[in-house]
Design an enzyme around this catalytic site. Structure first.
Site, PDB file in Angstrom:
ATOM      1  N   SER A 216       0.473  -1.212  -0.329  1.00  0.00           N
ATOM      2  CA  SER A 216       0.045   0.119   0.270  1.00  0.00           C
ATOM      3  C   SER A 216       1.012   1.006  -0.283  1.00  0.00           C
ATOM      4  CB  SER A 216      -1.028   0.043   0.819  1.00  0.00           C
ATOM      5  OG  SER A 216      -0.377   0.161   2.914  1.00  0.00           O
ATOM      6  N   LYS A 217       0.302   2.310   0.147  1.00  0.00           N
ATOM      7  CA  LYS A 217       1.069   3.774   0.004  1.00  0.00           C
ATOM      8  C   LYS A 217       1.580   3.811   1.364  1.00  0.00           C
ATOM      9  CE  LYS A 217      -3.483   2.926  -0.558  1.00  0.00           C
ATOM     10  NZ  LYS A 217      -4.100   2.202   0.842  1.00  0.00           N
ATOM     11  N   ARG A 218       1.884   3.054   2.015  1.00  0.00           N
ATOM     12  CA  ARG A 218       2.773   3.084   3.158  1.00  0.00           C
ATOM     13  C   ARG A 218       3.995   2.555   2.729  1.00  0.00           C
ATOM     14  NH1 ARG A 218      -0.370  -0.699   5.389  1.00  0.00           N
ATOM     15  NH2 ARG A 218       2.260  -1.625   6.154  1.00  0.00           N
ATOM     16  N   HIS A 219       4.265   1.877   1.808  1.00  0.00           N
ATOM     17  CA  HIS A 219       5.738   1.236   2.064  1.00  0.00           C
ATOM     18  C   HIS A 219       5.657   1.287   0.692  1.00  0.00           C
ATOM     19  CE1 HIS A 219       3.214  -2.248   2.983  1.00  0.00           C
ATOM     20  NE2 HIS A 219       4.044  -2.517   3.154  1.00  0.00           N
TER      21      HIS A 219
END
Length: 444
Positions: A216-219
């Site tokens: 996800s965007k977190r990565h």
RNA sequence: GCCCCGAUCGUCUAACCUGGUUUAGGACACAGGUUUUUCAAGUCUGCAAUACGGGUUCAAAUCCCGUUCGGGGCACCA
């Protein structure tokens, strides 16, 4: 594991990619789209694009445009659509009304949100998903809740619109992420409730980030546009994504698009999630850069150089091609060209202090540079061949290893210890730049 | 908590369905050698895995069960 047969009727199978425009096309989304695309092309079926814009608040036209652009960039052309669910509201209403009339759905008041429509989950039945990848999965309806099908704003929910559309669009195979497995029994209950035939399902494993959770965007970089910006080639990403959860066997990894299509079958899709391996993508990208036609590569690199403020047109067409061909061997991404060729476009060299200390400052180096400087000045023709003769002669006369000639020049010219072959580099830089920089280095 | 999915080198994977052809193969990464005009590329070599426990069988990475661990889902998001 019990196997479920694919049996896609040649030229009759219909698949779809159905993104919601609440963000750019993510890697996970791109991979889902890709597997649908590959399935359709392999079996000569139809690939449909449907925009699931039923979330009034989060959907935007900009995201839709971005998704379409990414699909095009990756080379996944669709055959039908894009269809927009927001333009099909009357259709969903019709089906919802029918369910209400038959007593299978009812209005329900939510204290906070208003009145919506809810489908009553039948009691005590088994809902069987015949999954092409996982085999049969059976759910007991007692664990399932009633399904909201129309929200209080009048828009259908995902589970409802998706079932109505897949049915109306005659989708035969639903290929989507593993994370939809638990939605599937609800959708099957809806198909059955509306008396519609149930398509086949293939739930592909998720792509995981480095922490092993759903990517996800977190990565960090997670959208296709970002990879484009970072200098990855669409064909490389296409190839790489195809291998995340699928393999043709036979130890083949580098495959052009048509070969991937030819070899792709849903039977060979794994059921275990895959972690995204950035290093391997870099390796694969460098392979594609090395093998791209010079003119095409130049067309991709040139805008990046221009954007960096480099006056590319100071080189004629032939030398522009020489430039990309010289640097492609060392590039992992298109961005690498910008960094590596900077010295050719800047008026002044930026010297790496350590490199200067090691290869320019020593007295021996200065003597060499002086030799090269006068040699170059007396050179009739400034070419690869004449430069080679000159430098080899200096090396011989001074009884120095060629390396001891090449490195001082390299640092003097580029400011650093790394570049393509020294003759090629000097020739490309041109006599004027070479003499100017040799002179400057001699002052250090 | 409940439901579901899954488990082969650090990572992507092959072999699994159809058990023996496997001293578990390839790729990335990493380490070393070679090449060399620096850096890459190339080439050669090395490192490194069937989660655990029970079955079934002459034979299990492969089939079955359990445990453990990981992941996903349980919204008027999609």
């Amino acid at each position: 594991m019990e196997k479920v047969k694919v049996h896609p009727e040649p030229e009759r199978c219909r698949v779809r990619f159905a993104p919601s425009p609440t963000g750019y096309l993510t890697l996970g989304g791109a991979r889902t789209a890709l597997y649908n695309y590959l399935f359709a092309r392999h079996y000569k079926g139809t690939f449909i694009l449907r925009i699931e814009d039923t979330d009034l608040v989060r959907s935007t036209q900009a995201f839709t445009d971005g998704i379409l652009e990414s699909m095009n960039w990756l080379g996944m052309e669709w055959d039908e659509g894009p269809f927009y669910q927001s333009k099909r509201l009357d259709i969903y209403k019709e089906y919802a009304d029918k369910l209400i009339k038959e007593g299978k759905a009812f209005y329900r008041e939510d204290p906070g949100k208003g009145t919506g429509v809810v489908f009553k989950m039948p009691e005590g039945i088994k809902l069987r998903v015949d999954d092409l990848i996982h085999g049969p999965i059976v759910f007991e309806s007692e664990y399932l809740t009633d399904v909201v099908i129309v929200k209080s704003d009048g828009y259908p929910t995902y589970n409802f619109a998706c079932v109505v559309d897949d049915s109306l669009m005659n989708v035969t195979h639903i290929i989507r992420g593993d994370d939809h497995i638990s939605n599937t029994p609800k959708q099957i209950a809806l198909y059955e409730g509306m008396g519609l035939p149930v398509p086949k399902f293939a739930h592909i494993p998720l792509i995981l980030g480095e922490d092993k959770s759903k990517l996800s965007k977190r990565h960090g970089h997670n959208s296709v546009v970002e990879y484009k910006k970072l200098g990855y080639l669409p064909d490389a990403l296409f190839n790489f994504l195809s291998l995340l959860g699928w393999s043709p066997g036979e130890n083949i990894e580098l495959m052009p698009k048509n070969e991937i299509i030819e070899r792709f079958t849903i039977e060979r899709v794994k059921h275990t999630p895959a972690q995204f391996n950035f290093k391997k993508l870099d390796w694969m990208n460098s392979h594609y850069i090395k093998n791209l036609e010079p003119a095409k590569l130049l067309a991709l690199v040139k805008p990046l150089l221009t954007e960096a403020g480099y006056n590319v047109n100071k080189f004629d067409d032939v030398h522009q091609l020489t430039l990309v061909n010289l640097y492609r061997e060392r590039a992992e991404t298109l961005r690498d060209f910008v960094e590596a060729t900077g010295f050719l476009f800047h008026d002044d060299v930026t010297y790496n202090p350590e490199a200067v200390e090691a290869y320019v400052k020593p007295a021996k180096s200065k003597e060499v540079l002086q030799d090269v400087f006068s040699g170059v000045n007396n050179l009739g023709e400034f070419s690869h061949a004449s430069l080679e003769t000159l430098l080899r002669n200096i090396s011989e006369n001074r009884k120095l290893k060629f390396k001891d000639i090449a490195q001082p020049i390299r640092v003097a010219l580029t400011g650093n210890t790394v570049s393509p072959g020294i003759f090629e580099t000097m020739e490309l830089a041109g006599k004027e730049m070479v003499t100017k920089r040799l002179q400057k280095a001699l002052q250090l």
